[in-house]
Design an enzyme around this catalytic site. Structure first.
Site, PDB file in Angstrom:
ATOM      1  N   ARG A 102       0.880  -1.180   0.000  1.00 42.45           N
ATOM      2  CA  ARG A 102       0.000   0.000   0.000  1.00 42.45           C
ATOM      3  C   ARG A 102       0.908   1.216   0.000  1.00 42.45           C
ATOM      4  O   ARG A 102       1.709   1.413   0.912  1.00 42.45           O
ATOM      5  CB  ARG A 102      -0.898   0.005   1.232  1.00 42.45           C
ATOM      6  CG  ARG A 102      -1.541   1.364   1.463  1.00 42.45           C
ATOM      7  CD  ARG A 102      -2.657   1.330   2.464  1.00 42.45           C
ATOM      8  NE  ARG A 102      -3.814   0.655   1.909  1.00 42.45           N
ATOM      9  CZ  ARG A 102      -5.029   0.699   2.436  1.00 42.45           C
ATOM     10  NH1 ARG A 102      -5.256   1.381   3.540  1.00 42.45           N
ATOM     11  NH2 ARG A 102      -6.036   0.060   1.871  1.00 42.45           N
ATOM     12  N   HIS A 129      -7.461   0.885  -6.413  1.00 42.46           N
ATOM     13  CA  HIS A 129      -7.628  -0.001  -5.252  1.00 42.46           C
ATOM     14  C   HIS A 129      -8.290  -1.301  -5.726  1.00 42.46           C
ATOM     15  O   HIS A 129      -9.452  -1.571  -5.419  1.00 42.46           O
ATOM     16  CB  HIS A 129      -8.477   0.715  -4.198  1.00 42.46           C
ATOM     17  CG  HIS A 129      -8.388   0.113  -2.824  1.00 42.46           C
ATOM     18  ND1 HIS A 129      -7.625  -1.003  -2.527  1.00 42.46           N
ATOM     19  CD2 HIS A 129      -8.976   0.485  -1.648  1.00 42.46           C
ATOM     20  CE1 HIS A 129      -7.758  -1.289  -1.242  1.00 42.46           C
ATOM     21  NE2 HIS A 129      -8.563  -0.407  -0.688  1.00 42.46           N
ATOM     22  N   GLN A 132     -10.080  -3.851  -3.190  1.00 39.34           N
ATOM     23  CA  GLN A 132     -11.367  -3.384  -2.702  1.00 39.34           C
ATOM     24  C   GLN A 132     -12.465  -3.655  -3.728  1.00 39.34           C
ATOM     25  O   GLN A 132     -13.544  -4.137  -3.390  1.00 39.34           O
ATOM     26  CB  GLN A 132     -11.300  -1.879  -2.392  1.00 39.34           C
ATOM     27  CG  GLN A 132     -12.614  -1.292  -1.928  1.00 39.34           C
ATOM     28  CD  GLN A 132     -13.044  -1.807  -0.559  1.00 39.34           C
ATOM     29  OE1 GLN A 132     -12.283  -1.749   0.397  1.00 39.34           O
ATOM     30  NE2 GLN A 132     -14.260  -2.336  -0.466  1.00 39.34           N
ATOM     31  N   ASP A 219     -17.167   7.300  -1.258  1.00 40.97           N
ATOM     32  CA  ASP A 219     -15.885   7.230  -0.547  1.00 40.97           C
ATOM     33  C   ASP A 219     -15.591   8.628   0.003  1.00 40.97           C
ATOM     34  O   ASP A 219     -16.255   9.610  -0.377  1.00 40.97           O
ATOM     35  CB  ASP A 219     -14.793   6.768  -1.536  1.00 40.97           C
ATOM     36  CG  ASP A 219     -13.422   6.603  -0.883  1.00 40.97           C
ATOM     37  OD1 ASP A 219     -13.345   6.468   0.353  1.00 40.97           O
ATOM     38  OD2 ASP A 219     -12.408   6.598  -1.626  1.00 40.97           O
ATOM     39  N   CYS A 259     -16.341   1.790   0.788  1.00 40.55           N
ATOM     40  CA  CYS A 259     -15.120   1.012   1.044  1.00 40.55           C
ATOM     41  C   CYS A 259     -14.653   1.131   2.485  1.00 40.55           C
ATOM     42  O   CYS A 259     -13.940   0.269   2.977  1.00 40.55           O
ATOM     43  CB  CYS A 259     -14.020   1.436   0.080  1.00 40.55           C
ATOM     44  SG  CYS A 259     -13.647   3.196   0.145  1.00 40.55           S
ATOM     45  N   ARG A 287     -13.587  -8.537   1.687  1.00 44.09           N
ATOM     46  CA  ARG A 287     -12.163  -8.278   1.434  1.00 44.09           C
ATOM     47  C   ARG A 287     -11.357  -9.538   1.729  1.00 44.09           C
ATOM     48  O   ARG A 287     -10.446  -9.899   0.987  1.00 44.09           O
ATOM     49  CB  ARG A 287     -11.653  -7.132   2.338  1.00 44.09           C
ATOM     50  CG  ARG A 287     -12.243  -5.762   2.044  1.00 44.09           C
ATOM     51  CD  ARG A 287     -11.803  -5.216   0.706  1.00 44.09           C
ATOM     52  NE  ARG A 287     -10.351  -5.140   0.567  1.00 44.09           N
ATOM     53  CZ  ARG A 287      -9.572  -4.146   1.038  1.00 44.09           C
ATOM     54  NH1 ARG A 287     -10.127  -3.124   1.652  1.00 44.09           N
ATOM     55  NH2 ARG A 287      -8.268  -4.165   0.846  1.00 44.09           N
TER      56      ARG A 287
HETATM   57  N1  NVA Z   1      -9.853   6.889  -1.257  1.00 45.43           N
HETATM   58  C1  NVA Z   1      -9.489   6.385   0.036  1.00 45.43           C
HETATM   59  C2  NVA Z   1      -9.746   4.912   0.120  1.00 45.43           C
HETATM   60  C3  NVA Z   1      -9.469   4.304   1.449  1.00 45.43           C
HETATM   61  C4  NVA Z   1      -9.712   2.833   1.486  1.00 45.43           C
HETATM   62  C5  NVA Z   1      -8.037   6.695   0.312  1.00 45.43           C
HETATM   63  O1  NVA Z   1      -7.207   6.523  -0.590  1.00 45.43           O
HETATM   64  O2  NVA Z   1      -7.720   7.139   1.422  1.00 45.43           O
HETATM   65  N1   CP Z   2     -11.148  -0.050   2.490  1.00 51.09           N
HETATM   66  C1   CP Z   2      -9.871  -0.163   2.912  1.00 51.09           C
HETATM   67  O1   CP Z   2      -8.942  -0.401   2.134  1.00 51.09           O
HETATM   68  O2   CP Z   2      -9.712  -0.047   4.270  1.00 51.09           O
HETATM   69  P1   CP Z   2      -8.342   0.161   5.048  1.00 51.09           P
HETATM   70  O3   CP Z   2      -7.790   1.502   4.644  1.00 51.09           O
HETATM   71  O4   CP Z   2      -8.728   0.090   6.492  1.00 51.09           O
HETATM   72  O5   CP Z   2      -7.392  -0.942   4.665  1.00 51.09           O
END
Ligand code: NVA
Ligand code: CP
Length: 300
Positions: A102, A129, A132, A219, A259, A287
């Site tokens: 990540r 993502h 997800q 989101d 998400c 997930r």
């Molecule tokens: N768009 C959000 C998704 C989190 C799962 C982010 O990147 O923070």
């Molecule tokens: N939706 C998602 O990826 O959650 P986290 O940021 O908690 O991993």
């Protein structure tokens, strides 16, 4: 399929292959049928951003498949002190059977795949993502029976989620609409690819986007790494919210997905969130199953 870097790399058949295996693994888990497909395999999990779901579901998933997962924070890795990612991955490839990462730049994930010699899984970048959205597709199919012909409407920032939902939705035969302010559109390459299919609409008109939708999705307005833009974004996204009024535009049996983490009172009201909590937490559970399927496909 050698890696999961973005959904655009997968064929429709590969996506459904993952969803079918995910359904099977979910069934086996619910019925106490063990599935140690990855006995003795080791997954490194590099996190350069926070996580609840991704971290725990990958770690538990590896355990349930008979393997082992290592949590690698960039605060502790030499990456945090400037060791190039292309060196790090050539070392980690000698110890591990796969890496989930990540991070911010999609290029870093692509570089891991390019310089390493083990499968790489994208656990979120600024661009997309994919894990997800595999769980999202699995959840929609569970509730609706099939995906083809459904209308999926995403409300809010044209971010990583919007990008992956467009690709995943179009590849599985859905119609996708995105409601976002003009300044916050999804990736233009993805948009023009999707528009060629005739199944994507991007508009700033939230009501139009939600009309007749089978699934409403949203989101956060400010993603990880955009904390400094919070105020500006709160202004720009005012009204881009799934509330009771918007629900009336969608089909009467429309489902709502998020998400997570959610900001109630911004992109979704508490009322709508709680009315659809069952779907949203099934989505979060999925997930685990969807990623186990990805791990089996890539590491077995
Ligand atoms: N768009 C959000 C998704 C989190 C799962 C982010 O990147 O923070
Ligand atoms: N939706 C998602 O990826 O959650 P986290 O940021 O908690 O991993």
């Amino acid at each position: 399929m050698k890696h999961l870097l973005k959904l655009g790399d997968l064929t429709t058949e590969e996506i459904f292959g993952i969803l079918n295996l995910a359904d099977q693994l979910k069934y086996e888990r619910k019925n106490g049928i063990g599935h140690h497909h990855l006995k003795g395999k080791k997954l490194g999990m590099i996190f350069q951003k926070s996580s609840t779901r991704t971290r725990v579901s990958f770690e538990v998933g590896m355990y349930e498949l008979g393997g082992y997962a290592l949590f690698l924070s960039d605060r502790d890795l030499q990456i945090g002190r400037g060791e190039p990612i292309k060196d790090t991955v050539r070392v980690l490839s000698r110890y591990l059977d796969g890496i989930m990462i990540r991070t911010f730049a999609q290029k870093d994930v692509e570089d891991l795949a390019r310089y390493g010699s083990i499968p790489i899984i994208n656990g979120l970048t600024d661009y997309c993502h994919p894990c997800q959205v595999l769980a999202d597709l699995m959840t929609i199919r569970e509730y609706k029976g099939s995906l083809k012909g459904l209308k999926l409407c995403f409300v809010g920032d044209g971010n990583n989620m919007a990008n992956s939902l467009i690709v995943g939705g179009i590849k599985t035969g859905m119609e996708v609409s995105i409601a976002c302010p003009d300044k916050y559109r999804p990736d233009e390459e993805i948009v023009s690819w999707a528009q060629q299919t005739g199944n994507l609409v991007v508009t700033s008109d939230i009501k139009k986007a939600a009309e007749g939708a089978d699934v409403l999705y949203t989101d956060v307005w400010a993603s990880m790494g955009q904390e400094g833009e919070k105020q500006e974004r709160e202004e720009a996204f005012k009204g881009y919210c799934i509330d009771e009024e918007l629900m009336k535009r969608a089909k009467s049996d429309a489902m709502v997905l998020h998400c997570l983490p959610a900001h109630r009172g911004e992109e979704i009201t508490d009322e709508v969130f709680e009315a659809h909590a069952q779907e949203i937490f099934d989505e979060a559970e999925n997930r685990l199953h969807a990623q186990k399927a990805v791990l089996v496909k890539l590491l077995k």
